[in-house]
Design a protein around this motif. Structure first.
Motif, PDB file in Angstrom:
ATOM      1  N   ASP A  70      19.214  -0.444  11.864  1.00 48.53           N
ATOM      2  CA  ASP A  70      18.299   0.346  12.701  1.00 48.53           C
ATOM      3  C   ASP A  70      17.598   1.432  11.900  1.00 48.53           C
ATOM      4  OD1 ASP A  70      19.077  -1.210  14.802  1.00 48.53           O
ATOM      5  OD2 ASP A  70      20.414   0.283  15.704  1.00 48.53           O
ATOM      6  N   GLU A  71      18.350   2.105  11.039  1.00 50.24           N
ATOM      7  CA  GLU A  71      17.773   3.202  10.271  1.00 50.24           C
ATOM      8  C   GLU A  71      16.762   2.670   9.244  1.00 50.24           C
ATOM      9  OE1 GLU A  71      18.721   6.918  10.672  1.00 50.24           O
ATOM     10  OE2 GLU A  71      18.666   5.635  12.440  1.00 50.24           O
ATOM     11  N   ARG A  72      17.099   1.572   8.605  1.00 49.63           N
ATOM     12  CA  ARG A  72      16.171   1.010   7.625  1.00 49.63           C
ATOM     13  C   ARG A  72      14.873   0.568   8.295  1.00 49.63           C
ATOM     14  NH1 ARG A  72      18.126  -2.404   2.549  1.00 49.63           N
ATOM     15  NH2 ARG A  72      16.149  -2.549   1.437  1.00 49.63           N
ATOM     16  N   GLU A  73      14.994  -0.035   9.467  1.00 43.60           N
ATOM     17  CA  GLU A  73      13.807  -0.476  10.208  1.00 43.60           C
ATOM     18  C   GLU A  73      12.939   0.723  10.582  1.00 43.60           C
ATOM     19  OE1 GLU A  73      12.723  -2.787  14.387  1.00 43.60           O
ATOM     20  OE2 GLU A  73      14.749  -2.903  13.558  1.00 43.60           O
ATOM     21  N   ARG A  74      13.563   1.810  11.012  1.00 43.23           N
ATOM     22  CA  ARG A  74      12.808   3.015  11.379  1.00 43.23           C
ATOM     23  C   ARG A  74      12.095   3.611  10.167  1.00 43.23           C
ATOM     24  NH1 ARG A  74      13.644   7.994  10.625  1.00 43.23           N
ATOM     25  NH2 ARG A  74      15.831   7.773   9.961  1.00 43.23           N
ATOM     26  N   ILE A  75      12.800   3.669   9.029  1.00 39.11           N
ATOM     27  CA  ILE A  75      12.224   4.226   7.800  1.00 39.11           C
ATOM     28  C   ILE A  75      11.027   3.405   7.330  1.00 39.11           C
ATOM     29  CG2 ILE A  75      12.671   4.645   5.340  1.00 39.11           C
ATOM     30  CD1 ILE A  75      15.618   5.219   6.235  1.00 39.11           C
ATOM     31  N   GLU A  76      11.183   2.096   7.305  1.00 38.68           N
ATOM     32  CA  GLU A  76      10.113   1.213   6.838  1.00 38.68           C
ATOM     33  C   GLU A  76       8.933   1.202   7.799  1.00 38.68           C
ATOM     34  OE1 GLU A  76      12.137  -2.469   6.170  1.00 38.68           O
ATOM     35  OE2 GLU A  76      12.897  -1.847   4.186  1.00 38.68           O
ATOM     36  N   ALA A  77       9.198   1.347   9.094  1.00 42.03           N
ATOM     37  CA  ALA A  77       8.121   1.405  10.082  1.00 42.03           C
ATOM     38  C   ALA A  77       7.264   2.657   9.889  1.00 42.03           C
ATOM     39  CB  ALA A  77       8.697   1.374  11.493  1.00 42.03           C
ATOM     40  N   ALA A  78       7.896   3.715   9.342  1.00 46.10           N
ATOM     41  CA  ALA A  78       7.176   4.963   9.094  1.00 46.10           C
ATOM     42  C   ALA A  78       6.465   4.952   7.744  1.00 46.10           C
ATOM     43  CB  ALA A  78       8.136   6.147   9.160  1.00 46.10           C
ATOM     44  N   GLY A  79       6.617   3.856   6.992  1.00 41.33           N
ATOM     45  CA  GLY A  79       5.950   3.735   5.704  1.00 41.33           C
ATOM     46  C   GLY A  79       6.815   4.053   4.509  1.00 41.33           C
ATOM     47  N   GLY A  80       8.110   4.308   4.731  1.00 41.11           N
ATOM     48  CA  GLY A  80       9.022   4.623   3.641  1.00 41.11           C
ATOM     49  C   GLY A  80       9.737   3.393   3.115  1.00 41.11           C
ATOM     50  N   THR A  81      10.565   3.596   2.112  1.00 38.30           N
ATOM     51  CA  THR A  81      11.345   2.504   1.533  1.00 38.30           C
ATOM     52  C   THR A  81      12.781   2.965   1.302  1.00 38.30           C
ATOM     53  OG1 THR A  81      10.713   3.168  -0.720  1.00 38.30           O
ATOM     54  CG2 THR A  81       9.383   1.450   0.340  1.00 38.30           C
ATOM     55  N   VAL A  82      13.684   2.007   1.280  1.00 38.49           N
ATOM     56  CA  VAL A  82      15.090   2.268   0.966  1.00 38.49           C
ATOM     57  C   VAL A  82      15.380   1.603  -0.373  1.00 38.49           C
ATOM     58  CG1 VAL A  82      17.485   1.900   1.645  1.00 38.49           C
ATOM     59  CG2 VAL A  82      15.752   2.393   3.390  1.00 38.49           C
ATOM     60  N   ILE A  83      15.812   2.379  -1.347  1.00 35.55           N
ATOM     61  CA  ILE A  83      16.037   1.891  -2.704  1.00 35.55           C
ATOM     62  C   ILE A  83      17.509   2.051  -3.065  1.00 35.55           C
ATOM     63  CG2 ILE A  83      15.441   2.209  -5.146  1.00 35.55           C
ATOM     64  CD1 ILE A  83      12.764   3.415  -4.178  1.00 35.55           C
ATOM     65  N   ASN A  84      18.080   1.014  -3.652  1.00 36.80           N
ATOM     66  CA  ASN A  84      19.469   1.073  -4.093  1.00 36.80           C
ATOM     67  C   ASN A  84      19.516   1.717  -5.482  1.00 36.80           C
ATOM     68  OD1 ASN A  84      22.153   0.737  -4.638  1.00 36.80           O
ATOM     69  ND2 ASN A  84      22.221  -1.447  -4.215  1.00 36.80           N
ATOM     70  N   TRP A  85      19.668   3.032  -5.501  1.00 37.66           N
ATOM     71  CA  TRP A  85      19.722   3.805  -6.739  1.00 37.66           C
ATOM     72  C   TRP A  85      21.013   4.608  -6.715  1.00 37.66           C
ATOM     73  CZ3 TRP A  85      16.607   3.973 -11.031  1.00 37.66           C
ATOM     74  CH2 TRP A  85      16.797   5.031 -11.920  1.00 37.66           C
ATOM     75  N   ASN A  86      22.047   4.042  -7.311  1.00 35.77           N
ATOM     76  CA  ASN A  86      23.385   4.647  -7.218  1.00 35.77           C
ATOM     77  C   ASN A  86      23.776   4.783  -5.751  1.00 35.77           C
ATOM     78  OD1 ASN A  86      25.777   5.789  -8.130  1.00 35.77           O
ATOM     79  ND2 ASN A  86      24.955   7.879  -8.107  1.00 35.77           N
ATOM     80  N   GLY A  87      23.577   3.701  -5.010  1.00 34.76           N
ATOM     81  CA  GLY A  87      23.783   3.701  -3.565  1.00 34.76           C
ATOM     82  C   GLY A  87      22.433   3.681  -2.870  1.00 34.76           C
ATOM     83  N   PHE A  88      22.404   3.244  -1.624  1.00 33.87           N
ATOM     84  CA  PHE A  88      21.146   3.146  -0.896  1.00 33.87           C
ATOM     85  C   PHE A  88      20.639   4.536  -0.528  1.00 33.87           C
ATOM     86  CE2 PHE A  88      22.980  -1.045  -0.329  1.00 33.87           C
ATOM     87  CZ  PHE A  88      21.877  -1.869  -0.532  1.00 33.87           C
ATOM     88  N   ARG A  89      19.351   4.799  -0.851  1.00 28.74           N
ATOM     89  CA  ARG A  89      18.767   6.111  -0.633  1.00 28.74           C
ATOM     90  C   ARG A  89      17.329   5.995  -0.121  1.00 28.74           C
ATOM     91  NH1 ARG A  89      21.680  10.094  -3.510  1.00 28.74           N
ATOM     92  NH2 ARG A  89      23.392   9.193  -4.719  1.00 28.74           N
ATOM     93  N   VAL A  90      16.922   6.952   0.696  1.00 27.50           N
ATOM     94  CA  VAL A  90      15.539   7.008   1.167  1.00 27.50           C
ATOM     95  C   VAL A  90      14.644   7.377  -0.010  1.00 27.50           C
ATOM     96  CG1 VAL A  90      13.925   8.087   2.762  1.00 27.50           C
ATOM     97  CG2 VAL A  90      16.307   7.716   3.457  1.00 27.50           C
ATOM     98  N   LEU A  91      13.679   6.503  -0.327  1.00 20.19           N
ATOM     99  CA  LEU A  91      12.792   6.660  -1.480  1.00 20.19           C
ATOM    100  C   LEU A  91      13.577   6.803  -2.784  1.00 20.19           C
ATOM    101  CD1 LEU A  91      10.006   9.082  -0.137  1.00 20.19           C
ATOM    102  CD2 LEU A  91      10.196   6.600   0.097  1.00 20.19           C
ATOM    103  N   GLY A  92      14.825   6.316  -2.782  1.00 19.04           N
ATOM    104  CA  GLY A  92      15.665   6.414  -3.969  1.00 19.04           C
ATOM    105  C   GLY A  92      16.221   7.811  -4.200  1.00 19.04           C
ATOM    106  N   VAL A  93      16.113   8.703  -3.181  1.00 17.27           N
ATOM    107  CA  VAL A  93      16.497  10.105  -3.357  1.00 17.27           C
ATOM    108  C   VAL A  93      17.687  10.495  -2.490  1.00 17.27           C
ATOM    109  CG1 VAL A  93      15.720  12.502  -3.184  1.00 17.27           C
ATOM    110  CG2 VAL A  93      14.113  10.714  -3.916  1.00 17.27           C
TER     111      VAL A  93
END
Length: 206
Positions: A70-93
């Motif tokens: 649900d959270e990933r879908e909401r983030i991507e719908a808003a134009g963001g991305t989820v990146i696996n950078w030492n764990g899954f992070r919003v925009l890799g951050v």
């Protein structure tokens, strides 16, 4: 609950340092309002509230992680991305998908909490409110088991140097959980609050 979280978010976003607002400061939060018959919990981020009922753990909130469907879908719908950078992070951050503050990641990270309402029963014992530093290394079941043992007097207290030390059983249980999380190698913030419901019920009902 929702309006309070949004107001706090607005307070943080409105602060200024020099000529620029505070954009990179944020915090997760979990809040509980306990009445005679209800437990109302608002959670924003990866803190967690867990109820111990007759020895069994009952989650009163869900963690907001970027890799949750649900959270990933909401983030991507808003134009963001989820990146696996030492764990899954919003925009890799950021490793949580909801927080108060963190203005530089809006609208992908929201300050809107999820709110649950749980009816109380006579079997309810206590509620644990804690940050992810505890839950990263302890399961709901184990945390409740340890807290219950402390509240029942099964874990001895350390001798105090002050004759005025009247630490409550709940505070003692919270301190023990923090110590265990540290010894288990938790690397994150460890904040723990325990509310004894049976003692609270006696106060509420007289």
């Amino acid at each position: 609950m929702v309006s309070c979280f949004l107001k706090m978010d607005g307070e943080i976003s409105g602060k200024e340092v020099g000529n620029e607002g505070i954009k990179s400061i944020g915090s997760t939060a979990v809040v509980a309002l306990i009445s005679k018959d209800k437990i109302i919990v608002a959670n924003c981020g990866d803190c967690r509230a867990v109820l111990s009922r007759d020895g069994s753990p009952i989650p009163l909130s869900q963690d907001h992680k970027p890799d949750g469907a649900d959270e990933r879908e909401r983030i991507e719908a808003a134009g963001g991305t989820v990146i696996n950078w030492n764990g899954f992070r919003v925009l890799g951050v950021l490793a949580t998908s909801r927080s108060i503050g963190d203005g530089y990641l809006k609208p992908y990270v929201t300050s809107v909490p999820e709110v649950t309402v749980t009816s109380r029963t006579k079997s309810d014992e206590f509620v644990i409110l804690a940050s992810d530093g505890l839950w990263d290394v302890l399961s709901n079941k184990m945390a409740c088991k340890i807290a219950r043992r402390c509240l029942e007097g099964g874990v001895p207290r350390r001798p105090s140097s002050s004759p005025l030390d009247h630490t409550s059983n709940a505070a003692h249980a919270a301190a023990v959980l923090v110590e265990i999380a540290i010894t288990r190698g938790s690397k994150d913030n460890i904040s723990v609050v325990i509310v004894e419901l049976k003692k609270l019920s006696r106060w509420l009902y007289g």
